[in-house]
Motif scaffolding. Structure first.
Motif, PDB file in Angstrom:
ATOM      1  N   LEU A 114       2.038   0.832   9.236  1.00  0.00           N
ATOM      2  CA  LEU A 114       2.546   0.165   8.034  1.00  0.00           C
ATOM      3  C   LEU A 114       2.580   1.077   6.820  1.00  0.00           C
ATOM      4  O   LEU A 114       3.647   1.396   6.316  1.00  0.00           O
ATOM      5  CB  LEU A 114       1.696  -1.065   7.712  1.00  0.00           C
ATOM      6  CG  LEU A 114       1.881  -2.281   8.588  1.00  0.00           C
ATOM      7  CD1 LEU A 114       0.934  -3.384   8.155  1.00  0.00           C
ATOM      8  CD2 LEU A 114       3.299  -2.764   8.521  1.00  0.00           C
ATOM      9  N   LEU A 115       1.414   1.463   6.347  1.00  0.00           N
ATOM     10  CA  LEU A 115       1.325   2.188   5.082  1.00  0.00           C
ATOM     11  C   LEU A 115       2.162   3.464   5.088  1.00  0.00           C
ATOM     12  O   LEU A 115       2.758   3.821   4.072  1.00  0.00           O
ATOM     13  CB  LEU A 115      -0.134   2.506   4.753  1.00  0.00           C
ATOM     14  CG  LEU A 115      -0.396   3.097   3.375  1.00  0.00           C
ATOM     15  CD1 LEU A 115       0.110   2.170   2.280  1.00  0.00           C
ATOM     16  CD2 LEU A 115      -1.871   3.394   3.197  1.00  0.00           C
ATOM     17  N   TYR A 117       5.006   3.891   6.104  1.00  0.00           N
ATOM     18  CA  TYR A 117       6.411   3.573   5.855  1.00  0.00           C
ATOM     19  C   TYR A 117       6.654   2.920   4.491  1.00  0.00           C
ATOM     20  O   TYR A 117       7.794   2.591   4.178  1.00  0.00           O
ATOM     21  CB  TYR A 117       6.946   2.658   6.963  1.00  0.00           C
ATOM     22  CG  TYR A 117       6.976   3.364   8.285  1.00  0.00           C
ATOM     23  CD1 TYR A 117       8.035   4.188   8.623  1.00  0.00           C
ATOM     24  CD2 TYR A 117       5.925   3.230   9.184  1.00  0.00           C
ATOM     25  CE1 TYR A 117       8.065   4.858   9.832  1.00  0.00           C
ATOM     26  CE2 TYR A 117       5.945   3.893  10.399  1.00  0.00           C
ATOM     27  CZ  TYR A 117       7.008   4.703  10.713  1.00  0.00           C
ATOM     28  OH  TYR A 117       7.023   5.377  11.902  1.00  0.00           O
ATOM     29  N   HIS A 118       5.619   2.740   3.711  1.00  0.00           N
ATOM     30  CA  HIS A 118       5.809   2.125   2.393  1.00  0.00           C
ATOM     31  C   HIS A 118       6.723   3.018   1.547  1.00  0.00           C
ATOM     32  O   HIS A 118       6.575   4.248   1.559  1.00  0.00           O
ATOM     33  CB  HIS A 118       4.466   1.918   1.683  1.00  0.00           C
ATOM     34  CG  HIS A 118       4.554   1.003   0.510  1.00  0.00           C
ATOM     35  ND1 HIS A 118       5.067   1.403  -0.715  1.00  0.00           N
ATOM     36  CD2 HIS A 118       4.228  -0.305   0.373  1.00  0.00           C
ATOM     37  CE1 HIS A 118       5.033   0.389  -1.555  1.00  0.00           C
ATOM     38  NE2 HIS A 118       4.526  -0.668  -0.919  1.00  0.00           N
ATOM     39  N   VAL A 121       4.551   5.375  -0.730  1.00  0.00           N
ATOM     40  CA  VAL A 121       3.272   5.659  -0.090  1.00  0.00           C
ATOM     41  C   VAL A 121       2.470   6.701  -0.878  1.00  0.00           C
ATOM     42  O   VAL A 121       1.247   6.580  -1.003  1.00  0.00           O
ATOM     43  CB  VAL A 121       3.460   6.093   1.388  1.00  0.00           C
ATOM     44  CG1 VAL A 121       4.203   7.411   1.498  1.00  0.00           C
ATOM     45  CG2 VAL A 121       2.129   6.171   2.110  1.00  0.00           C
ATOM     46  N   TYR A 160       2.776  -5.394   2.965  1.00  0.00           N
ATOM     47  CA  TYR A 160       3.040  -5.070   4.364  1.00  0.00           C
ATOM     48  C   TYR A 160       4.494  -5.374   4.718  1.00  0.00           C
ATOM     49  O   TYR A 160       5.083  -4.729   5.590  1.00  0.00           O
ATOM     50  CB  TYR A 160       2.071  -5.787   5.305  1.00  0.00           C
ATOM     51  CG  TYR A 160       2.321  -7.255   5.512  1.00  0.00           C
ATOM     52  CD1 TYR A 160       3.164  -7.698   6.518  1.00  0.00           C
ATOM     53  CD2 TYR A 160       1.694  -8.220   4.727  1.00  0.00           C
ATOM     54  CE1 TYR A 160       3.391  -9.054   6.722  1.00  0.00           C
ATOM     55  CE2 TYR A 160       1.910  -9.558   4.918  1.00  0.00           C
ATOM     56  CZ  TYR A 160       2.768  -9.975   5.924  1.00  0.00           C
ATOM     57  OH  TYR A 160       2.993 -11.320   6.117  1.00  0.00           O
ATOM     58  N   CYS A 163       6.600  -2.405   3.908  1.00  0.00           N
ATOM     59  CA  CYS A 163       6.374  -1.385   4.940  1.00  0.00           C
ATOM     60  C   CYS A 163       7.180  -1.702   6.197  1.00  0.00           C
ATOM     61  O   CYS A 163       7.823  -0.811   6.768  1.00  0.00           O
ATOM     62  CB  CYS A 163       4.894  -1.314   5.284  1.00  0.00           C
ATOM     63  SG  CYS A 163       3.810  -0.854   3.927  1.00  0.00           S
ATOM     64  N   TYR A 167      10.223   0.474   7.860  1.00  0.00           N
ATOM     65  CA  TYR A 167      10.110   0.904   9.260  1.00  0.00           C
ATOM     66  C   TYR A 167      11.350   0.481  10.052  1.00  0.00           C
ATOM     67  O   TYR A 167      11.931   1.280  10.790  1.00  0.00           O
ATOM     68  CB  TYR A 167       8.844   0.304   9.876  1.00  0.00           C
ATOM     69  CG  TYR A 167       8.730   0.543  11.362  1.00  0.00           C
ATOM     70  CD1 TYR A 167       8.304   1.771  11.845  1.00  0.00           C
ATOM     71  CD2 TYR A 167       9.039  -0.448  12.282  1.00  0.00           C
ATOM     72  CE1 TYR A 167       8.198   2.006  13.208  1.00  0.00           C
ATOM     73  CE2 TYR A 167       8.944  -0.232  13.636  1.00  0.00           C
ATOM     74  CZ  TYR A 167       8.521   0.997  14.095  1.00  0.00           C
ATOM     75  OH  TYR A 167       8.428   1.217  15.447  1.00  0.00           O
TER      76      TYR A 167
END
Length: 187
Positions: A114-115, A117-118, A121, A160, A163, A167
């Motif tokens: 998840l993180l 792809y933020h 980030v 999330y 993210c 993704y």
């Protein structure tokens, strides 16, 4: 004589109507009917064969054809479903209390899946990542969310859903926007 007078009166009264009607009547030899949609063929000729839409044309050699929508949708769901179940379990069960950091196993999954792809980030991690924590959002006290705890002690929330959207856009570019529109509440 009376008949001739009646015909003369009728001709002068209805004359312009007959002339107007004659002028508007099409002459088949001079005017050919044309279809607005299919080009320059005439009523006597058959229409040209219709071309399939570009999405139905065969792909160029060596290219992988895109998956049909339902197959792509199922693949995306299979791909993100385990992470989505983990997130919902973390946020909506009593597995973690407010202010509690995630286990190393859960933290690794959240950071990698998840993180990473933020969209922001680097801003979220800042000087370094110390832990991932679950807590109540400071503005929306009824909702629990994930927080990045940085090495300098500052903690900042992250979405999330942002993210997951990023993704999906990266891994499934041809179907991402439709999937996001149909499966996520907000963009």
């Amino acid at each position: 004589m009376a008949l001739e007078a009646a015909l003369a009166r009728a001709a002068t009264a209805a004359g312009p109507l007959f002339l107007r009607a004659r002028r508007l009547a099409p002459v088949p030899a001079l005017f050919r009917r044309r279809s607005l949609l299919s080009g320059a063929h005439t009523a006597d000729e058959p229409p040209p064969p219709a071309q399939p839409p570009p999405s139905k044309l065969p792909d160029a050699p060596g290219t992988v054809p895109p998956l049909p929508w339902r197959a792509a949708e199922a693949e995306i769901v299979r791909d993100i479903d385990p992470v989505l179940h983990l997130i919902k379990d973390i946020l909506h069960s009593d597995r973690y209390g407010d202010g509690e950091c995630l286990s190393p196993k859960d933290e690794n999954i959240i950071v990698e899946k998840l993180l990473a792809y933020h969209p922001r980030v680097d801003d979220k991690i800042g000087c370094g990542l110390d832990a991932i924590m679950v807590d109540r959002h400071p503005q929306f006290r009824k909702s629990r969310c994930l927080f990045v705890v940085r090495t300098d002690g500052v903690w900042i929330d992250f979405s999330y859903q942002k993210c997951l959207r990023a993704y999906i856009r990266e891994k499934y570019p041809s179907h991402a926007e439709r999937f996001i529109r149909e499966h996520f509440k907000r963009t």
